[in-house]
Enzyme design. Structure first.
Site, mmCIF file in Angstrom:
data_model
loop_
_atom_site.group_PDB
_atom_site.id
_atom_site.type_symbol
_atom_site.label_atom_id
_atom_site.label_comp_id
_atom_site.label_asym_id
_atom_site.label_seq_id
_atom_site.Cartn_x
_atom_site.Cartn_y
_atom_site.Cartn_z
ATOM 1 N N HIS A 271 43.368 41.247 38.968
ATOM 2 C CA HIS A 271 44.299 41.857 37.996
ATOM 3 C C HIS A 271 45.738 41.420 38.341
ATOM 4 O O HIS A 271 46.010 40.985 39.466
ATOM 5 C CB HIS A 271 44.197 43.382 38.060
ATOM 6 C CG HIS A 271 42.965 43.941 37.402
ATOM 7 N ND1 HIS A 271 42.806 45.285 37.135
ATOM 8 C CD2 HIS A 271 41.840 43.332 36.948
ATOM 9 C CE1 HIS A 271 41.633 45.484 36.563
ATOM 10 N NE2 HIS A 271 41.017 44.319 36.440
ATOM 11 N N GLU B 25 48.462 43.095 38.938
ATOM 12 C CA GLU B 25 49.120 43.809 40.040
ATOM 13 C C GLU B 25 48.627 43.308 41.393
ATOM 14 O O GLU B 25 49.405 43.119 42.333
ATOM 15 C CB GLU B 25 48.832 45.323 39.947
ATOM 16 C CG GLU B 25 49.285 45.997 38.668
ATOM 17 C CD GLU B 25 48.181 46.046 37.603
ATOM 18 O OE1 GLU B 25 47.502 45.014 37.374
ATOM 19 O OE2 GLU B 25 48.014 47.118 36.989
ATOM 20 N N CYS C 5 45.048 50.407 36.446
ATOM 21 C CA CYS C 5 43.711 51.006 36.602
ATOM 22 C C CYS C 5 43.638 51.650 38.000
ATOM 23 O O CYS C 5 44.550 51.469 38.813
ATOM 24 C CB CYS C 5 42.652 49.915 36.444
ATOM 25 S SG CYS C 5 42.514 48.825 37.873
ATOM 26 N N CYS D 219 44.171 49.136 40.941
ATOM 27 C CA CYS D 219 45.545 48.648 41.096
ATOM 28 C C CYS D 219 46.496 49.772 41.514
ATOM 29 O O CYS D 219 47.372 49.560 42.358
ATOM 30 C CB CYS D 219 46.012 47.971 39.811
ATOM 31 S SG CYS D 219 45.124 46.431 39.510
#
Lengths: 153, 153
Positions: free
Chosen positions: A57, A59, A87, A90
């Site tokens: 992801h 992040e 999420c 993260c």
């Protein structure tokens, strides 16, 4: 907009540029930048499809780079700007890294772990350290990017 | 011990071996293995200090390898065995990867995000998919490893 500490909208614009990179590569358009002392030290965008990695992801990719730049697993006095509410993975990584402020754009009603579904930073606040989340920054632009992506699918 | 689905203690013993590798390297001794069709497909141990990476927990390292082995960001029909209750980042990564069962050893009262502080898998259960957590497996051995590490510090 509420009074937000240490905030600079220019950094969210950079996070949006990262999200656009993801979009061009056919990924869900999410981008993030990490800032220390009013300077970007790391950028990242979502690369889940390209790398076939559940970890990849925006992040996480930005945090990994920031760890390398600072040569430290603690990102002390850093902030993260991300176009979508993180999420749980993260949000957990941000807390684990000791990032101070999370500035995010669009809300994620089904997955968001900073405000929408759960407020993980508050659950994991320590007496000695606190990560804080601020949502809805450039929300219109960040949301439009997501919507145009899913409409095209 | 409660009735635990699809569980095989031999895999927790392998996770413990990974934790011992971490210990020998001076890391907090946590190890994990990922299992599919009753076979280990990936192993990982904590490398946070060595790599100075806040992401480099045992579970994340195992997930990254499993993604590569299966060439898929979804770890469908996989289980994870880990010696310590996952933190929020790792619990989130496990859910994100669609891992089915989390078997963990020692409880983590201050950080644990499967049972102790919060039950993230239940918060993020979908109608179509559910990650389940089972704790306290070989708890004595897993806890002893952690305690001997922190006593030596």
């Amino acid at each position: 907009m509420k009074n937000i500490p240490d905030f600079n909208i220019a950094f969210m614009k950079e996070a949006l540029k990262e999200a656009e990179k993801a979009q061009k590569a056919g990924e869900i358009p999410v981008g993030a930048v990490i800032v220390k002392n009013n300077k970007i030290i790391a950028k990242g965008c979502n690369k889940r499809e390209k790398e076939q990695s559940s970890i990849s992801h925006a992040e996480i990719n930005a945090i990994k780079k920031a760890n390398k730049v600072l040569k430290n697993f603690r990102l002390t006095n850093c902030d993260i700007y991300v176009t979508l509410e993180p999420c749980p993975m993260c949000a957990g990584a941000i807390i684990e890294s000791r990032i101070k402020n999370i500035y995010f754009g669009a809300y994620e009603p089904k997955e968001g772990a900073v405000e929408s579904v759960i407020d993980l930073p508050s659950v994991y606040n320590k007496k000695s350290f606190k990560t804080q989340g601020f949502g809805g920054i450039m929300e219109k632009e960040c949301k439009a990017l997501m919507q145009s992506f899913f409409k095209s699918k």
